[in-house]
Design a protein around this motif. Structure first.
Motif, PDB file in Angstrom:
ATOM      1  N   CYS A 172       0.856  -1.293  -0.096  1.00  0.00           N
ATOM      2  CA  CYS A 172       0.322  -0.074  -0.134  1.00  0.00           C
ATOM      3  C   CYS A 172       0.702   1.110  -0.010  1.00  0.00           C
ATOM      4  O   CYS A 172       0.458   2.298  -0.659  1.00  0.00           O
ATOM      5  N   CYS A 191       3.454   0.587   7.569  1.00  0.00           N
ATOM      6  CA  CYS A 191       1.960  -0.125   7.389  1.00  0.00           C
ATOM      7  C   CYS A 191       3.311  -1.864   7.882  1.00  0.00           C
ATOM      8  O   CYS A 191       3.353  -2.732   7.243  1.00  0.00           O
ATOM      9  N   CYS A 212       1.916  -4.493   4.924  1.00  0.00           N
ATOM     10  CA  CYS A 212       2.656  -4.742   3.838  1.00  0.00           C
ATOM     11  C   CYS A 212       4.008  -4.399   3.637  1.00  0.00           C
ATOM     12  O   CYS A 212       5.209  -4.209   2.383  1.00  0.00           O
ATOM     13  N   HIS A 241      -7.586  -0.529   5.091  1.00  0.00           N
ATOM     14  CA  HIS A 241      -6.795  -1.188   5.515  1.00  0.00           C
ATOM     15  C   HIS A 241      -5.319  -0.106   5.905  1.00  0.00           C
ATOM     16  O   HIS A 241      -4.833  -0.911   7.124  1.00  0.00           O
TER      17      HIS A 241
HETATM   18 ZN   LIG Z   1      -0.433  -1.646   4.026  1.00  0.00          ZN
END
Ligand SMILES: [Zn+2]
Lengths: 253, 951
Positions: free
Chosen positions: B53, B58, B61, B179
């Motif tokens: 992302c 994150c 990710c 997300h």
């Molecule tokens: Zn992410």
């Protein structure tokens, strides 16, 4: 409409179908799909589906084809009218199909233990049901499974894979649009790493060729593992079924 | 046991598909075949969970391939909380200038749908978007929405492609909202599509249109951006009074019409002489309505009118500046359009019924003074609507709104067209930036480069990093070094170069000597550029996109960094240089006995100018170097004779040389025609021979991908007008049945009293030809390889790799053909070759135009000082004047008369009792006049003889 051409590899490192370079398309292997044949299979790699039927070993249809100390291998390739295999039908016609048939025969002649079946014929009928790149490798994979299904003795399994080169990046298991745009190599290999077929569409330099061949052989190994699993599954199922039948007889059901 | 290192690539895996993905597994495509048949076919696709992302830190990710922490702090705005922007395709297509001007810390999330759609719609915008994405200073993140499971879409029933794209982009916003961790910056959808905004709001998304968004930016940022907003994409469709143009037909109707042959598709070509006329594939469009909002270069669809409505092309010169002087910017006054009934043979006539692809870009313009508010009101910085007049006469005026009008009146400015409504006579656009004061050298030069899309930014660091580390102290290493592998030592050969004076980028050198067997060895040695420029590195990519070096009168914009072009590759005298040599064995008749190609090291013995080489050849010396030139010259004469026998054309386009007083001053002191000597022809013949020999070799080795150059046979109809003029005015015939026939009949077009007449006819014939172009050998049939002008069955460009990119490709292919190096895979891909050559062809064309424009600018400057009287030839007649060609200045101009009689059939006019026709010699006074409104300096010609207009 500036460019309807698809991008072979985008900035995210993804191919037009969102695969990464070393990812093969989804694979489906089915055995005994044509009950009338001595052995058969249907193999799908992505949207390419090919079925193979094996007849034999049997008396050769034509006397002339018979060899006194081994079996002769006959291969026929057909394309279903709805297969969408434009690159085969439109531009190259029957010649292309004959080439595929010849490549399959050359691949399997040294692999089938033909000396076990003197004066007989082993016929392989290939039917391309849908085409989206890699007709030849999928046909080779289907042939291996159909021969296994027919109980014909092989030195080992042959598996096959296409690969291409985009600039300096190899891509495995090409779809039709990729095949149209890239120098392409089709590799067929035995689990030992022995190469039984290496077919090239465009000139590739020696250095590149070696690298690609090695990669192709490695990919063939991955397919072989999958093939093993399917054959084993089936054998287990057959054994289970036979067990049941035998048990049924014993218990008198 | 031995352990081998694992493979250096990621593991090979088989993708598995779950039942849930099945709906997304296939995409249906429609594709049109060359014959116009529409086929539908399936393409497979997979959906993934490993697309990152881009959000800083994150947890989900961070470890995925391709992750970078791009999305950091949200951007501040007076009305919206700190946020990231998600943009749709229309924002890219219409607001690119704004996107480029956005502050770098304004984070953008660009869904791959937007990128793909942009690529599909406009390649130039796609390239600009790529630059934005690759700019490390900016916070731009690509979200591969169609590839990631949560945001992948498939076509829903009754859903058009646009609706699906809009939905995909909204889905991207939803994904980020779910997300990202709680407290994340706001996700704001920037779109000018009202319906999409309504849908987004109904789904609970935050969205905004461009105008509102920019209006709410903090004032310092806002003031820089506000003029760049392209208004009214969704805004109120402005119906300014009455409809001026017919609506375009729908895509389906257009496709059907093209298929049945009712419509014709082609590029719109505006008339140089009459702003109310244009052509598409030879079909005349007369009047504004017929041109129906087409702009130079647009790909349009034309409907042919019934034969009864066909017309003759205009015979008046109609000047837009004069004609439109009174058009009001705000109001659509109904203009009386004077389409005159022209006499003469009617030609197929049509009207534009649709546009396939716009060719709009940024244009260099002047503000039209007459459209500005009166002086008193000018002082205020209020927004006003004004006209901008493009430099090029083939473009319409553009209406735009700006707050900066007062400061822009005497500037050259860059303006883009945004839209053209059927209710508006003129297209609407916006101001991009100012280039500088009119007629300042900087503004003129930059505007010229912009106008012809010449990439002129200095070479970046990544590019300069590809140069040899030794810099200008690089030398050919001693023998035994790897560089010498498969390289022939030709340092003892008596090689020299022959070029124009002051040439710094010496591409080629030559030699010739007698062989013991009585034959002659001749060699062409070309700078070994491909030794330094390796495939696909940043320097190579830059050279590919520049395509060619551009020569302006006072500036050279190099294709390769100067270190290579003017030093390491340049075949300077007295130093060792790497070369790629073509060496022939020839007999006395200059017939090739044998040819070989080899990488070499040479040491040139002299760098001649054409003049010096000519003098050396004609002089008394008998040293080997002089003998070599004489031998080359003898062979060249025979080569040329053979070419001419085969039907090669000797065409003519005027070439001028501008003398500048000094490199500092912009004032040219003199203009002269370039002189051609025997030695020019010597070099030319051997370059042609080398190109032909190389072309045959690479075509033989790489039949599908060889880079070649061809020159198509012009359609016979192209010559009809010239044939008619020649016949009626001179009783001469032009046989165009073959290039040989044409060459011979051109030779026969002579006027013993006037040697220039033949040159004039050749210039006019040249204009009937097609342009030569590069192509990949696999993309056309072998018959189409022919080079018409050179009358050779195959041709390529090998001899100027320092300044032409096609030659670099050819060098790589030739090196592979002689097994010197492996061929880079990109040169085996047909589509890659085609794509690269398309760019090179375009750059080549534009570079030539830029060069000509630069000469024109200086000729204009020279004339500004003092008007000159020159001989001129009439090349066209109009109802109200003449077009003449002044060969001394290489200039074409118009001469207008008030009261004349016009005989269109016979190409003559009668003015003041004197009859003047095409090909007649006249005397004109050439000066420069500045248009008061547009600031455009214009060459103005008046006749002195036989009619004196100055009295
Ligand atoms: Zn992410």
């Amino acid at each position: 409409m500036a460019s309807s051409r698809l991008e072979i590899l985008n900035d995210g490192g993804l191919r037009h179908d969102a695969r990464r370079p070393y990812e093969l398309r989804s694979l489906s292997l089915e055995l005994s799909t044509h009950p009338n044949a001595d052995g058969s299979s249907t193999v799908s790699q992505g949207l390419t589906t090919v079925s193979a039927s094996v007849f034999g070993p049997r008396e050769p249809k034509q006397r002339a084809g018979s060899v006194h100390d081994k079996a002769s291998v006959v291969v026929e390739v057909g394309v279903a009218p709805w297969a969408g295999a434009r690159e085969v039908r439109r531009t190259r016609g029957d010649k292309r199909l004959l080439e595929i048939a010849a490549a399959i025969r050359q691949t399997f002649e040294p692999v089938i233990m033909t000396h076990l079946y003197p004066r007989s014929e082993i016929a392989v009928h290939i039917q391309v049901i849908s085409a989206d790149g890699g007709i030849l490798p999928t046909a080779i994979n289907a042939t291996t499974l159909a021969l296994v299904d027919a109980g014909i003795s092989l030195i080992d399994y042959v598996t096959s894979l296409s690969l291409g080169l985009h600039l300096t990046q190899p891509l495995l298991d090409l779809s039709a649009p990729e095949e149209a745009d890239l120098p392409t190599l089709v590799v067929a290999a035995l689990p030992s790493g022995k190469v039984t077929l290496a077919q090239m569409e465009t000139r590739l330099h020696v250095d590149r060729f070696e690298e690609m061949l090695t990669l192709g052989v490695e990919g063939c190994g991955v397919l072989k593992t999958e093939m093993d699993r399917v054959v084993k599954d089936r054998t287990t199922r057959v054994v289970e079924r036979m067990d049941k039948v035998i048990q049924g007889r014993i218990t008198g059901d | 046991m031995m352990t081998t290192a694992g493979p250096s690539h990621p593991p090979i895996t088989i993708l598995k598909r779950t039942r849930a993905d099945l709906g997304l597994a296939q995409n249906k495509f429609l594709k049109k075949t060359a014959k116009g048949k529409v086929l539908s076919f399936l393409r497979e696709r997979y959906v993934r969970d490993d697309i990152p992302c881009g959000f800083e830190g994150c947890d989900q990710c961070r470890d995925l391939p391709g992750y970078k922490p791009v999305l950091q702090k949200g951007y501040r705005h007076t009305k919206i909380d700190p946020h990231y922007l998600v943009i749709d395709t229309n924002i890219v297509l219409h607001q690119m200038d704004l996107l480029e001007a956005f502050p770098p810390d304004l984070a953008l999330i660009i869904p791959s749908t937007t990128i793909r759609e942009t690529r599909h719609r406009s390649l130039p915008l796609y390239n600009r978007l790529q630059q934005l994405v690759q700019d490390d200073e900016r916070k731009v993140w690509i979200w591969w929405n169609e590839e990631r499971r949560e945001t992948a879409t498939h076509a829903e029933e009754n859903e058009g492609p646009n609706d699906r794209n809009d939905r995909a982009i909204r889905l991207t916003c939803h994904f980020y909202n779910q997300h990202l961790p709680i407290g994340h910056p706001l996700i704001v959808l920037l779109t000018d599509d009202r319906r999409n905004r309504e849908l987004a709001e109904a789904e609970g998304l935050v969205c905004c249109n461009t105008k509102t968004y920019v209006d709410g930016l903090v004032p310092e940022v806002r003031q820089d951006l506000v003029d760049l907003v392209v208004g009214g994409v969704d805004a109120e469709v402005v119906t300014r009074g009455r409809r001026v143009y017919e609506e375009y037909l729908s895509q389906d109707v257009l496709n059907a019409g093209i298929k049945t042959g009712r419509f014709v598709q082609g590029y719109f070509n505006a008339s140089q002489y009459n702003y109310l006329e244009g052509t598409v594939s030879g079909i005349l469009l007369a009047g504004r309505q017929a041109m129906n909002r087409s702009v130079q270069g647009d790909l349009v669809v034309v409907e042919l009118l019934p034969k009864a409505e066909w017309r003759a092309p205009g015979q008046d010169v109609v000047d837009a500046d004069v004609d439109q002087r009174n058009d009001d910017v705000e109001n659509e006054v109904e203009a009386k359009e004077k389409i005159q009934e022209n006499v003469g043979r009617p030609v197929p006539t049509g009207k534009v019924v649709g546009v396939v692809k716009r060719n709009w870009r940024a244009y260099v313009c002047h503000l039209d003074r007459s459209s500005l508010l009166p002086e008193a009101q000018l002082a205020s910085l209020s927004q006003q609507t004004v006209f901008a007049t493009p430099l090029s006469v083939t473009l319409p005026r553009i209406r735009l709104r700006t707050r900066q009008a007062p400061t822009l009146v005497d500037q050259k400015i860059l303006v883009t067209i945004d839209s053209w409504s059927p209710f508006s006579r003129y297209p609407d656009g916006h101001f991009v930036r100012a280039l500088g004061k009119v007629e300042s050298k900087e503004a003129e030069q930059e505007s010229l480069l912009l106008e012809y899309e010449v990439p002129y930014r200095p070479f970046g660091k990544a590019i300069l990093n590809c140069l040899p580390v030794e810099g200008d102290s690089w030398k050919v290493p001693p023998k035994g070094d790897l560089v010498w592998r498969d390289r022939e030592d030709l340092r003892d050969l008596i090689v020299c170069s022959i070029d124009p004076p002051g040439c710094q980028d010496i591409d080629d050198a030559l030699h010739a000597r007698e062989l013991p067997n009585g034959n002659i060895e001749a060699g062409v040695h070309i700078a070994d550029v491909s030794h330094f420029v390796l495939p696909n590195n940043p320097m190579d990519s830059e050279a590919a996109s520049r395509g060619t070096t551009v020569y302006l009168v006072d500036k050279r914009i190099d294709m390769l960094p100067a270190l290579l072009g003017t030093n390491l590759c340049s075949l300077r005298p007295f130093v060792e240089r790497l070369a790629f040599s073509v060496i022939w064995e020839m007999n006395d008749d200059a017939e090739i006995v044998n040819v070989r190609f080899v990488k070499s090291v040479i040491a040139s013995k002299e760098a001649f100018t054409y003049e010096a080489a000519q003098n050396r050849k004609d002089g008394p010396l008998k040293d080997p170097l002089t003998q070599s030139i004489r031998l080359l010259n003898t062979l060249a004469i025979k080569l040329k004779a053979a070419r001419m026998r085969a039907g090669a054309l000797s065409l003519s386009s005027p070439e001028l040389k501008i003398h500048l007083a000094s490199s500092e001053s912009a004032e040219p002191i003199d203009v002269e025609q370039k002189q051609l000597r025997e030695t020019n022809s010597l070099v030319e013949e051997f370059m042609l021979l080398a190109n032909i020999s190389v072309a045959a070799k690479i075509q033989e080795t790489f039949p599908a991908t060889a880079v070649l150059r061809r020159h198509g046979e012009p359609p016979k109809t192209n010559f009809e007008a010239l044939q008619d003029i020649l016949h009626k005015r001179r009783g001469m015939t032009l046989d165009v049945s073959s290039s040989k026939a044409l060459a011979e009949s051109l030779d026969a077009c002579v006027d013993p009293q006037r040697p220039e007449f033949n040159t004039l006819v050749r210039i006019m014939a040249t204009r009937c030809m097609l342009a030569a172009e590069y192509f990949g050998s696999g993309s056309v049939s072998k018959e189409a390889y022919r080079h018409y002008g050179l009358a050779t069955p195959i041709y390529t460009h090998f001899t100027s790799p320092i300044r032409r990119y096609a030659d670099v490709l050819v060098h790589r292919q030739l090196a592979a053909a002689i097994n010197y190096t492996p061929l880079h895979p990109s040169l085996q891909s047909k589509s890659h070759i085609e794509k690269t050559l398309n760019v090179v062809n375009k750059r080549h064309r534009l570079a030539q135009m830029a060069g000509r424009a630069s000469v024109e600018f200086y000729v204009g400057l020279a004339l500004k000082g003092a008007a000159r009287r020159e001989d001129a030839f009439v090349i066209r007649t109009f109802r109200n004047g003449l077009a003449v060609f002044v060969s001394a200045l290489g200039l074409e101009g118009l001469i207008m008369f008030k009261d004349i009689e016009y005989d269109a059939e016979n190409y003559i006019i009668t003015v003041g009792g004197v009859t003047i026709g095409v090909f007649d010699r006249v005397r004109v006074e050439v000066g420069v006049e500045k248009d008061k409104n547009t600031q455009r300096g214009k060459v103005k010609m008046v006749m002195i003889e036989p009619v004196n207009q100055t009295l």
